[in-house]
Design a protein around this motif. Structure first.
Motif, PDB file in Angstrom:
ATOM      1  N   ALA A   1       0.864  -1.179   0.000  1.00  0.00           N
ATOM      2  CA  ALA A   1       0.000   0.000   0.000  1.00  0.00           C
ATOM      3  C   ALA A   1       0.898   1.225   0.000  1.00  0.00           C
ATOM      4  CB  ALA A   1      -0.912   0.005   1.219  1.00  0.00           C
TER       5      ALA A   1
ATOM      6  N   LEU B   1      -2.999   0.546  -3.903  1.00  0.00           N
ATOM      7  CA  LEU B   1      -2.795  -0.800  -3.387  1.00  0.00           C
ATOM      8  C   LEU B   1      -2.235  -1.652  -4.514  1.00  0.00           C
ATOM      9  CD1 LEU B   1      -6.191  -1.295  -1.502  1.00  0.00           C
ATOM     10  CD2 LEU B   1      -4.025  -0.521  -0.546  1.00  0.00           C
TER      11      LEU B   1
ATOM     12  N   ARG C   1      -6.846  -4.263   2.209  1.00  0.00           N
ATOM     13  CA  ARG C   1      -7.610  -3.058   2.604  1.00  0.00           C
ATOM     14  C   ARG C   1      -7.972  -3.105   4.088  1.00  0.00           C
ATOM     15  NH1 ARG C   1     -10.309  -3.017  -2.752  1.00  0.00           N
ATOM     16  NH2 ARG C   1      -9.676  -1.080  -3.790  1.00  0.00           N
TER      17      ARG C   1
ATOM     18  N   ILE D   1      -4.679  -2.528   6.164  1.00  0.00           N
ATOM     19  CA  ILE D   1      -4.208  -1.146   6.085  1.00  0.00           C
ATOM     20  C   ILE D   1      -5.138  -0.221   6.861  1.00  0.00           C
ATOM     21  CG2 ILE D   1      -3.783   0.788   4.522  1.00  0.00           C
ATOM     22  CD1 ILE D   1      -1.668  -1.448   4.502  1.00  0.00           C
TER      23      ILE D   1
ATOM     24  N   THR E   1      -9.416   4.200   1.695  1.00  0.00           N
ATOM     25  CA  THR E   1      -8.778   3.038   1.064  1.00  0.00           C
ATOM     26  C   THR E   1      -9.714   2.280   0.135  1.00  0.00           C
ATOM     27  OG1 THR E   1      -9.309   1.642   2.983  1.00  0.00           O
ATOM     28  CG2 THR E   1      -7.166   2.741   2.982  1.00  0.00           C
TER      29      THR E   1
ATOM     30  N   TRP F   1      -5.991  -0.190  -7.478  1.00  0.00           N
ATOM     31  CA  TRP F   1      -5.054  -1.268  -7.181  1.00  0.00           C
ATOM     32  C   TRP F   1      -4.491  -1.855  -8.468  1.00  0.00           C
ATOM     33  CZ3 TRP F   1      -5.392  -6.615  -8.172  1.00  0.00           C
ATOM     34  CH2 TRP F   1      -6.610  -7.076  -8.668  1.00  0.00           C
TER      35      TRP F   1
END
Length: 319
Positions: free
Chosen positions: A118, A125, A145, A148, A164, A169
C-alpha cells in the motif's frame, strides 16, 4: 539435511525482531517440496529491511497482521507489537514517514503467497503474484484493505483509512517462463485419464483400454484441470484454520491445454467419471460427491500425513 543445518539445529531457537524461528520452520528450505511458513517469510522480510532501514521509504509489515486483524488472534502478538517490531524507532509514527507499506500474505485455495503493498502517499494498493492463473487479487486486495485500515486506525488516521476503499489497485506478474508454474501446495489437480500404460518384459510400454489392478501399470496420460483460487481468505499459509471454500478448475495455461504423464505412484484418489458438474466448461466445478473428497484431501493437516490410496479404473483421477 544434516549437511545444511547444524547438528543441534532441532534444539535451537533464533529470534528475529518479534519472530521465533525453530527447526521445523526451516525444514522446508532444507528438503524442499513443502509450504513455507509465515515465520520464515516474516524473518526474511525483517532481515531484508534491516539492510537499508535507515534510508528506506518503505516498511515491511508482518503477515501475522492477517489473523490479528481478521480473526482477533493473540497467538502472534498484538497489532501494536507487530507494528513496533517493523519500526527502527520506538514510535509507530515512523510508518507515516515511510509511505510504502509491504505485507506478504497467504490465502486462496490452494494456499499461495503473494506480496502486497500500500502506498499511502499516492493512494494505491498493489500485489505481486507469481501465479496469475489463481486470481489471488480476489482475496488479497480486500484483505490488504482491511489490514491497512486497521493500521491507519491505530495510528490515529481514520480519515485516511476511510479512503482506502476508493484507492486504485494494480497487479504485477512475471512474464512467460518467469511465472511460477505451481507451488508445493498446488500440486493437487484433477486429471482426466486419456490413456493407461503398462511396462512389458522387454522394457517397452504398451497402452491398455482398461485395467482392474494397479500392479502392472506404469503411468497414466492425463488431461489436467488445475484448481483456481477461491474467494475465501485462508490465513497465513493456511495454518490458522482449514478452508472449506471450493475452487473452480481450469484446463488451460494461458491458451494451452494442460496435459501430463503421471506415475502411478502419484495417484491419490479416484473421483469417478463424473467429477465435474458440467455447467461451466471453461471453469468447471466439482460435483457434491467429489467435492467432499477434495475438501478432505486438500486440508493442510491431511496433506501432511496423506497416505497413498488404492484406485480402480476410470476417467477422473486426483493426482
Amino acid at each position: 539435511m544434516g549437511d545444511i543445518l547444524l547438528q543441534n539445529a532441532p534444539l535451537q531457537v533464533q529470534r528475529i525482531q518479534n519472530i521465533d524461528i525453530i527447526y521445523s520452520d526451516l525444514h522446508c528450505l532444507a528438503v524442499g517440496g513443502r509450504n513455507i511458513p509465515g515465520a520464515v517469510i516474516n524473518a526474511f522480510s525483517a532481515l531484508l529491511q534491516a539492510k537499508d532501514e535507515q534510508t528506506a521509504d518503505y516498511v515491511i509489515l508482518s503477515s501475522y497482521l492477517d489473523p490479528i486483524v481478521m480473526k482477533g488472534s493473540i497467538s502472534y502478538g498484538t497489532l501494536e507489537e507487530n507494528i513496533l517490531a517493523a519500526c527502527v524507532s520506538t514510535s509507530p509514527e515512523e510508518l507515516l514517514a515511510r509511505p510504502r507499506w509491504v505485507i506478504p500474505l497467504c490465502g486462496g485455495s490452494p494456499s499461495h503467497w503473494v506480496l502486497t503493498w500500500a502506498d499511502i502517499g499516492v493512494g494505491e494498493l498493489g500485489m505481486f503474484d507469481s501465479i496469475p492463473g489463481q486470481h489471488s487479487g480476489s482475496w488479497a486486495i480486500p484483505l490488504l484493505r482491511h489490514i491497512i485500515s486497521a493500521v491507519l486506525g491505530y495510528l490515529g488516521r481514520p480519515e485516511v483509512a476511510a479512503l482506502t476503499s476508493s484507492w486504485k489497485w494494480v497487479c504485477i506478474t512475471p512474464t512467460g517462463r518467469q511465472q511460477q508454474m505451481d507451488n508445493c501446495s498446488a500440486r493437487f489437480y484433477i486429471g482426466e485419464v486419456l490413456d493407461i500404460y503398462k511396462k512389458g518384459t522387454n522394457s517397452r510400454y504398451s497402452s491398455l483400454d482398461s485395467s482392474e489392478s494397479l500392479a502392472d501399470l506404469a503411468f497414466l496420460s492425463l488431461h489436467v484441470y488445475l484448481p483456481l483460487s477461491g474467494e475465501s481468505t485462508s490465513g497465513d499459509d493456511a495454518m490458522y484454520e482449514d478452508d472449506d471454500s471450493l475452487p473452480s478448475f481450469t484446463k488451460f495455461y494461458h491458451t494451452y491445454h494442460l496435459h501430463t504423464h503421471a506415475p502411478i505412484s502419484n495417484i491419490l484418489y479416484h473421483f469417478g467419471s463424473k467429477a465435474f458438474d458440467g455447467h461451466d466448461r471453461s471453469t468447471p466445478r466439482l460435483m457434491a460427491s467429489a467435492a467432499k473428497h477434495w475438501l478432505t484431501l486438500t486440508r493442510p493437516a491431511v496433506k501432511e500425513k496423506l497416505l497413498k490410496l488404492k484406485i480402480s479404473g476410470g476417467k477422473a483421477t486426483l493426482v
